[in-house]
Design an enzyme around this catalytic site. Structure first.
Site, PDB file in Angstrom:
ATOM      1  N   PRO A  17       0.831  -1.205   0.000  1.00 56.77           N
ATOM      2  CA  PRO A  17       0.000   0.000   0.000  1.00 56.77           C
ATOM      3  C   PRO A  17       0.864   1.253   0.000  1.00 56.77           C
ATOM      4  O   PRO A  17       1.920   1.269   0.640  1.00 56.77           O
ATOM      5  CB  PRO A  17      -0.797  -0.108   1.305  1.00 56.77           C
ATOM      6  CG  PRO A  17      -0.201  -1.214   2.094  1.00 56.77           C
ATOM      7  CD  PRO A  17       0.655  -2.042   1.189  1.00 56.77           C
ATOM      8  N   ALA A  26      11.136   3.258  -2.037  1.00 53.21           N
ATOM      9  CA  ALA A  26      11.346   2.062  -2.859  1.00 53.21           C
ATOM     10  C   ALA A  26      11.174   2.414  -4.337  1.00 53.21           C
ATOM     11  O   ALA A  26      11.933   1.941  -5.200  1.00 53.21           O
ATOM     12  CB  ALA A  26      10.373   0.962  -2.449  1.00 53.21           C
ATOM     13  N   ASP A  61      14.395   5.859   4.916  1.00 54.82           N
ATOM     14  CA  ASP A  61      13.568   5.041   4.017  1.00 54.82           C
ATOM     15  C   ASP A  61      14.376   4.512   2.845  1.00 54.82           C
ATOM     16  O   ASP A  61      14.353   3.324   2.531  1.00 54.82           O
ATOM     17  CB  ASP A  61      12.398   5.865   3.455  1.00 54.82           C
ATOM     18  CG  ASP A  61      11.331   6.110   4.491  1.00 54.82           C
ATOM     19  OD1 ASP A  61      11.604   5.926   5.682  1.00 54.82           O
ATOM     20  OD2 ASP A  61      10.214   6.500   4.095  1.00 54.82           O
ATOM     21  N   GLY A 105       1.401   5.467   0.631  1.00 53.04           N
ATOM     22  CA  GLY A 105       0.915   6.462   1.595  1.00 53.04           C
ATOM     23  C   GLY A 105       0.599   5.832   2.934  1.00 53.04           C
ATOM     24  O   GLY A 105      -0.277   6.295   3.664  1.00 53.04           O
ATOM     25  N   ALA A 106       1.320   4.759   3.277  1.00 46.49           N
ATOM     26  CA  ALA A 106       0.985   4.007   4.483  1.00 46.49           C
ATOM     27  C   ALA A 106       2.115   3.988   5.501  1.00 46.49           C
ATOM     28  O   ALA A 106       1.995   3.379   6.549  1.00 46.49           O
ATOM     29  CB  ALA A 106       0.617   2.576   4.093  1.00 46.49           C
ATOM     30  N   SER A 142       6.990   3.230   0.446  1.00 46.35           N
ATOM     31  CA  SER A 142       6.761   3.001  -0.987  1.00 46.35           C
ATOM     32  C   SER A 142       7.441   4.052  -1.860  1.00 46.35           C
ATOM     33  O   SER A 142       7.965   3.737  -2.928  1.00 46.35           O
ATOM     34  CB  SER A 142       5.267   2.947  -1.300  1.00 46.35           C
ATOM     35  OG  SER A 142       4.656   4.149  -0.893  1.00 46.35           O
ATOM     36  N   SER A 143       7.486   5.315  -1.400  1.00 50.54           N
ATOM     37  CA  SER A 143       8.085   6.343  -2.264  1.00 50.54           C
ATOM     38  C   SER A 143       9.593   6.147  -2.356  1.00 50.54           C
ATOM     39  O   SER A 143      10.186   6.306  -3.428  1.00 50.54           O
ATOM     40  CB  SER A 143       7.735   7.760  -1.783  1.00 50.54           C
ATOM     41  OG  SER A 143       8.351   8.043  -0.553  1.00 50.54           O
TER      42      SER A 143
HETATM   43  O1  PMV Z   1       6.308   7.815   6.505  1.00 54.05           O
HETATM   44  P1  PMV Z   1       7.590   7.261   6.038  1.00 54.05           P
HETATM   45  O2  PMV Z   1       7.566   5.815   5.719  1.00 54.05           O
HETATM   46  O3  PMV Z   1       8.183   8.047   4.912  1.00 54.05           O
HETATM   47  O4  PMV Z   1       8.662   7.365   7.264  1.00 54.05           O
HETATM   48  C1  PMV Z   1       9.127   8.615   7.687  1.00 54.05           C
HETATM   49  C2  PMV Z   1      10.071   8.481   8.852  1.00 54.05           C
HETATM   50  C3  PMV Z   1      10.318   9.822   9.568  1.00 54.05           C
HETATM   51  O5  PMV Z   1      11.251   9.544  10.620  1.00 54.05           O
HETATM   52  C4  PMV Z   1       9.042  10.357  10.177  1.00 54.05           C
HETATM   53  C5  PMV Z   1      10.887  10.885   8.653  1.00 54.05           C
HETATM   54  C6  PMV Z   1      12.298  10.589   8.187  1.00 54.05           C
HETATM   55  O6  PMV Z   1      12.654  11.057   7.098  1.00 54.05           O
HETATM   56  O7  PMV Z   1      13.055   9.932   8.921  1.00 54.05           O
END
Ligand code: PMV
Length: 322
Positions: A109, A119, A160, A111-112, A116-117
């Protein structure tokens, strides 16, 4: 005598052609086990790659980036965030115009909070290299994906795309990047979607505001999260899942105090603990998105509780041999 148009040598328009080695590429999504948000301020975080991720396939024709799941097809010269992220990747790799287009397929999914972005960015870099006849290193992947992540998320720590590029399980800091961690056995997690899009950019901005408004309190919270990460790391090393679950629960309380939780996240955490989870917390940016639960031998009960409440949920594992 001037040649008539029909006599003039005909120029057949040539489509730019992808290099012979053009092929589909993959990068995994991720879960942050502990440490999100504080990681932006230099604290370590623990994260692992998921088996599911994002595939990017070369497509003949113009250098469009097409994401059927979002109903989007963008040219790198355009203005939407996806086009700007694509352009940022091309600029970071000094590619003027790719010789073909690319199509994106998500296995998780979006935006969860499952990365995903990032990856997508890493898989796109991995597809661009062979399509452009370039051999790209891990450092190129990290640099180009970071440029795209800054478009998607504003102030990003880099966690990420570090996990997407390295795979496996490890500890991340802004200073030292991703360092693989030995996890004696895979850590099984139940992942449940709140049904509300996570709000990484908004929540990261809110934490920055809170840090300006109440610097001492906020730095103490970051330090507390750092200590929980260390505690979790030791618990993983010794296989103490009760201790790992307790660290996750405390991390969730700190995240709630940093205003990155929401009623849906709190409800999923309660339901998971009610079904026997040792620990439950949000994962990623928060404000929506996913909750992870550590529930050894109770995974089915957590799945049933979440699905019964109308949430999408699945079981995954991160760490050794996951
Ligand atoms: O929401 P996601 O999967 O992009 O995770 C962001 C993680 C944060 O610590 C909130 C932001 C970051 O860049 O580390």
């Amino acid at each position: 005598m001037t040649p008539r148009a029909a006599d003039a040598p005909q120029k057949t328009p040539t489509q730019p052609r992808a290099a012979a080695g053009a092929r589909a590429a993959f990068a995994p999504g991720k879960v942050i086990l502990l440490g999100e948000h504080a990681v932006v301020y230099g604290v370590p975080a623990l994260a692992g790659a998921l088996a599911a991720g994002v595939r990017v396939k070369p497509a003949p024709g113009a250098p469009t980036l097409c994401v059927p799941a979002w109903g989007l097809a963008v040219d790198p010269a355009e203005a939407p965030p996806l086009a700007r992220a694509y352009r940022a990747i091309l600029e970071a790799l000094a590619i003027e115009r790719p010789p073909c287009g690319f199509e994106v397929e998500f296995e998780l999914p979006t935006g969860a909070g499952l990365g995903s972005s990032a990856a997508l960015s890493v898989a796109l870099v991995r597809a661009l290299g062979p399509a452009c006849g370039r051999s790209l290193e891990r450092a190129d992947e990290l640099r180009a994906a970071m440029a795209a992540e800054s478009v998607f998320h504003g102030r990003a720590s880099g966690i990420d795309h570090a996990v997407a590029a390295h795979g496996g399980f490890g500890r991340f800091t802004r200073k030292d990047g991703f360092q693989p961690l030995p996890a004696p056995r895979p850590i099984r997690l139940v992942v449940g979607h709140t049904g509300r899009a996570r709000d990484t950019q908004g929540r990261v901005m809110r934490v920055a505001e809170i840090e300006r408004e109440r610097p001492d309190e906020t730095r103490l919270r970051f330090a507390a999260i750092g200590a929980l990460v260390e505690r979790a790391e030791r618990a993983i090393g010794s296989g103490d899942l009760d201790e790992l679950g307790a660290a996750m629960n405390e991390n969730q309380r700190e995240l709630e105090a940093l205003e990155v939780s929401c009623p849906e996240i709190e409800a999923l955490c309660r339901e998971a603990r009610g079904a026997g989870a040792l620990g439950a917390k949000l994962t990623g940016g928060g404000g929506g998105g996913c909750v992870i639960a550590l529930a050894p031998d109770r995974e089915e009960a957590v799945l049933a509780a979440w699905r019964g409440a109308g949430h999408e949920a699945f079981v995954t594992a991160v760490g050794a041999g996951a």
